[in-house]
Design a protein around this motif. Structure first.
Motif, mmCIF file in Angstrom:
data_model
loop_
_atom_site.group_PDB
_atom_site.id
_atom_site.type_symbol
_atom_site.label_atom_id
_atom_site.label_comp_id
_atom_site.label_asym_id
_atom_site.label_seq_id
_atom_site.Cartn_x
_atom_site.Cartn_y
_atom_site.Cartn_z
ATOM 1 N N VAL A 36 1.000 -1.190 -0.024
ATOM 2 C CA VAL A 36 -0.097 -0.120 0.135
ATOM 3 C C VAL A 36 0.821 1.039 -0.060
ATOM 4 O O VAL A 36 1.902 1.448 0.812
ATOM 5 N N PRO A 37 0.511 2.163 -0.804
ATOM 6 C CA PRO A 37 1.421 3.324 -0.946
ATOM 7 C C PRO A 37 1.298 4.137 0.551
ATOM 8 O O PRO A 37 0.229 4.632 0.823
ATOM 9 N N ILE A 38 2.407 4.634 1.147
ATOM 10 C CA ILE A 38 2.420 5.122 2.258
ATOM 11 C C ILE A 38 3.820 5.783 2.554
ATOM 12 O O ILE A 38 4.902 5.295 2.282
ATOM 13 N N ASN A 39 3.798 6.940 3.269
ATOM 14 C CA ASN A 39 4.956 7.721 3.505
ATOM 15 C C ASN A 39 5.650 7.483 4.614
ATOM 16 O O ASN A 39 4.794 6.925 5.490
ATOM 17 N N VAL A 40 6.683 7.554 4.912
ATOM 18 C CA VAL A 40 7.295 7.406 6.145
ATOM 19 C C VAL A 40 6.789 8.241 7.157
ATOM 20 O O VAL A 40 6.810 9.388 6.756
ATOM 21 N N PRO A 41 6.492 7.722 8.288
ATOM 22 C CA PRO A 41 5.589 8.716 9.190
ATOM 23 C C PRO A 41 6.614 10.146 9.381
ATOM 24 O O PRO A 41 7.771 9.662 10.015
ATOM 25 N N MET A 42 6.387 11.168 9.628
ATOM 26 C CA MET A 42 7.176 12.301 9.751
ATOM 27 C C MET A 42 7.666 12.727 11.082
ATOM 28 O O MET A 42 6.722 12.173 11.948
ATOM 29 N N LYS A 43 8.770 12.893 11.419
ATOM 30 C CA LYS A 43 9.260 13.396 12.360
ATOM 31 C C LYS A 43 9.188 12.056 13.538
ATOM 32 O O LYS A 43 8.935 12.547 14.688
ATOM 33 N N TYR A 44 9.184 10.966 12.998
ATOM 34 C CA TYR A 44 8.859 9.835 14.076
ATOM 35 C C TYR A 44 10.249 9.159 14.259
ATOM 36 O O TYR A 44 10.530 8.868 15.288
ATOM 37 N N TYR A 45 10.750 8.585 13.132
ATOM 38 C CA TYR A 45 12.122 7.858 13.340
ATOM 39 C C TYR A 45 13.244 9.049 13.605
ATOM 40 O O TYR A 45 13.101 10.132 12.947
#
Length: 312
Positions: free
Chosen positions: A255-264
């Protein structure tokens, strides 16, 4: 004081390992106090995970909490074993004559659906109305908050072009609010949703006050004193690895998904994520419970008889 939950509930072992005080029914009966009755209407598919997340936050308060797990009467969840549901959950119809000091209505993975197309929407609408006579204070979380603010005020949810996904700074817009007692000027909150509520539409409704908000992902926490409710559109309750679990799931499914922002760290999914919201999560829920304690009637049967603050 601890939280009172069934000793066989899976969350009990997790909470005890974390140092949260958990009390059995027999132990609670020996204490000459009235426990605060708080219910969770759990609409999430991973019910055991969600139970633990919310029980962890409300169980950290020094007051004794009696927790009741609810489900819609007309909806049978398919992602949790029926043995677990039958052992620990009560259908709403079975408790509709009871009174509660607090109610948490969770999110649900049905964001893209119009509210009226949700199969249990009629019952959820009845529950929202029921809170006005049988619940002293209600907390609507993510979809639960969006549905509740729509029901009472007609505020619409809007589908986003891309998922709001990550940890976003929220501005403290009401430092004097008792719900934000001890909050910093900004705090970080996990966000995971395909829809949004818009600040200008909330501002157009008399009586609603936005307590926390973000320029990037919009309003986060809204107070509705006329309905004795708080609406949280994000996820203070998330565990450290919850966003990672959602990201890994979508990647595995293609499923197209961005890396969660400001998380890692460094936005690198190979690095362990860091929890930067835990303290504010505990503050918010502790403040909510404190306000319930200060304003709820000692005689629980009087809940709903008056909308006036009962603080003494």
């Amino acid at each position: 004081m601890p939280i009172k939950i069934p000793s066989s509930l899976p969350a009990a072992d997790v909470l005890m390992e974390e140092g949260v005080m958990v009390m059995s029914e027999d132990q609670a009966a020996k204490q000459d106090i009235r426990a605060l009755r708080i219910a969770i209407l759990n609409l999430m598919p991973k019910k055991e995970e969600t139970e633990t997340q919310f029980a962890r936050l409300i169980g950290a308060h020094p007051l004794q909490i009696e927790l009741t797990l609810l489900r819609p009467t007309e909806h049978t969840p398919k992602t949790t074993s029926q043995a677990h549901i039958g052992a620990f959950y009560q259908p709403w119809n079975d408790v509709r004559d009871q009174k509660f000091d607090g109610l948490i209505i969770t999110g649900a993975p049905i964001e893209h659906m119009p509210f009226e197309e949700v199969t249990y929407w009629d019952e959820i609408s009845q529950i929202f109305d029921w809170t006005q006579t049988n619940v002293h204070s209600t907390l609507g979380v993510c979809w639960g908050g969006m549905a509740m603010i729509n029901h009472f005020h007609g505020v619409k949810k809007h589908v986003l072009d891309a998922k709001a996904f990550g940890c976003f700074p929220q501005r403290n817009l009401a430092p004097s609010s008792p719900y934000l007692r001890g909050f910093s000027d900004t705090c970080v909150v996990p966000v995971s949703r395909w829809t949004e509520m818009r600040q200008d539409e909330i501002d157009a409704v008399p009586g609603l006050t936005t307590l926390l908000g973000s320029d990037e992902v919009g309003p986060c926490l809204v107070e509705d004193p006329d309905h004795r409710a708080l609406y949280i559109f994000n996820h203070f309750e998330y565990d450290t690895g919850t966003l990672k679990g959602e990201y890994d799931r979508d990647v595995a499914k293609g499923v197209p998904i961005n890396v969660p922002m400001k998380y890692y760290p460094d936005d690198d999914p190979s690095k362990p994520p860091q929890n930067r919201w835990r303290s504010h999560a505990h503050l918010l829920y502790a403040n909510w419970i404190s306000e319930i304690y200060l304003t709820t009637p000692f005689d629980i049967d009087q809940i709903g008889e008056s909308r006036k603050d009962r603080r003494t």
